[in-house]
Design an enzyme around this catalytic site. Structure first.
Site, PDB file in Angstrom:
ATOM      1  N   GLY A 111      -5.414   8.248  -5.361  1.00 13.97           N
ATOM      2  CA  GLY A 111      -6.297   8.244  -6.521  1.00 13.97           C
ATOM      3  C   GLY A 111      -7.563   7.426  -6.415  1.00 13.97           C
ATOM      4  CG  ASP A 112     -10.081   3.792  -6.253  1.00 14.39           C
ATOM      5  OD1 ASP A 112     -11.143   4.447  -6.214  1.00 14.39           O
ATOM      6  OD2 ASP A 112     -10.048   2.566  -6.464  1.00 14.39           O
ATOM      7  CB  ILE A 113      -9.224   7.599  -0.727  1.00 15.97           C
ATOM      8  CG1 ILE A 113      -7.696   7.675  -0.686  1.00 15.97           C
ATOM      9  CG2 ILE A 113      -9.793   7.527   0.686  1.00 15.97           C
ATOM     10  CD1 ILE A 113      -7.158   8.854   0.081  1.00 15.97           C
ATOM     11  CG  ASN A 117      -9.325   0.837  -2.373  1.00 11.98           C
ATOM     12  OD1 ASN A 117      -9.446  -0.378  -2.473  1.00 11.98           O
ATOM     13  ND2 ASN A 117      -9.412   1.653  -3.406  1.00 11.98           N
ATOM     14  CB  THR A 149     -14.542   4.333  -6.990  1.00 11.98           C
ATOM     15  OG1 THR A 149     -13.428   3.441  -7.054  1.00 11.98           O
ATOM     16  CG2 THR A 149     -15.831   3.517  -6.992  1.00 11.98           C
TER      17      THR A 149
END
Length: 240
Positions: A111-113, A117, A149
């Site tokens: 969900g937030d690669i 991260n 993001t």
């Protein structure tokens, strides 16, 4: 020493990286995902947790992909050639596909690669971190999710549509930034205006075509991680 991530406050301690997460949902997203993925190489190792205080203790690695990009961009043409950097970056990307595939097989969408991260170990192994916005697709949930993001978020998130294809889009943007050391221009319609010419070396068509496929605005058209591992044959690039 204190650092900040998108989902918590981080300190380096003798017990490992101490991550204090103030949002309860975010804490349990990460805690439960890391428990489910505890035996997956390439996913950050959860050393300990204090569920009463919202604290996770994680293994420490000194560099993330964001810093790797900045550092290498400074030495290209000096200590390293651009083709060598492309090959190194693609090797990291290929390795990252394996733990991401394990996540998806375990029904976990990260969900937030993004570069911040993805840690890089001393052995040049990529490690996925920050599962605070992850979703377990095996748990039915009709509520709106907060995920991603700006600049890495696929257009379908505006309609609360998400799945493994969400990670594929974000990973495609991450790969573009990693290879060219710049962000793409995303149009209002969701299409991306890629500039693959870095004025030094053109990327091989195999790589540019893959990035375009991964970031297709229509999520149904994106390849799965399994397809990237099997069909794209990304082991080596004849760059000199």
């Amino acid at each position: 020493m204190k650092f900040y991530s998108s989902t918590g406050v981080i300190r380096l301690t003798t017990r490992g990286v101490k991550k204090k997460i103030h949002n309860i949902k975010t804490f349990y997203n990460e805690y439960e995902s890391l428990q489910k993925l505890e035996n997956v190489d390439g996913v950050i190792n959860l050393l300990d947790a204090d569920t009463n205080k919202g604290i996770l203790y994680l293994e420490h690695h000194p560099q993330d992909l964001h810093n790797y990009i900045i550092t290498n961009n400074k030495i290209i043409g000096l200590a390293k050639t651009r083709p060598a950097y492309i090959n190194e970056t693609m090797k990291i990307f290929n390795k990252l596909l394996i733990p991401l595939n394990e996540c998806h097989q375990n029904n976990i969408v990260h969900g937030d690669i993004k570069p911040e991260n993805i840690l890089i170990s001393r052995e040049q192994e990529p490690i996925l971190i920050d599962f605070g916005q992850s979703v377990d697709m095996s748990i039915p949930d009709s509520k709106y999710v907060t995920m991603g993001t700006a600049g890495f978020m696929p257009p379908e998130l505006n309609k609360n549509i998400y799945g493994p294809f969400t990670d594929i889009y974000s990973l495609g943007i991450t790969l573009y930034i990693s290879l060219l050391c710049k962000k793409p221009f995303i149009l209002e319609c969701g299409n991306i205006d890629f500039d693959f010419n870095d004025n030094q070396e053109d990327l091989p068509y195999k790589i540019t075509n893959m990035i375009v496929d991964m970031t297709d605005p229509y999520y149904e058209n994106r390849p799965t991680v399994g397809m990237l591992l099997e069909d794209y044959s990304l082991d080596e690039y004849d760059l000199k």
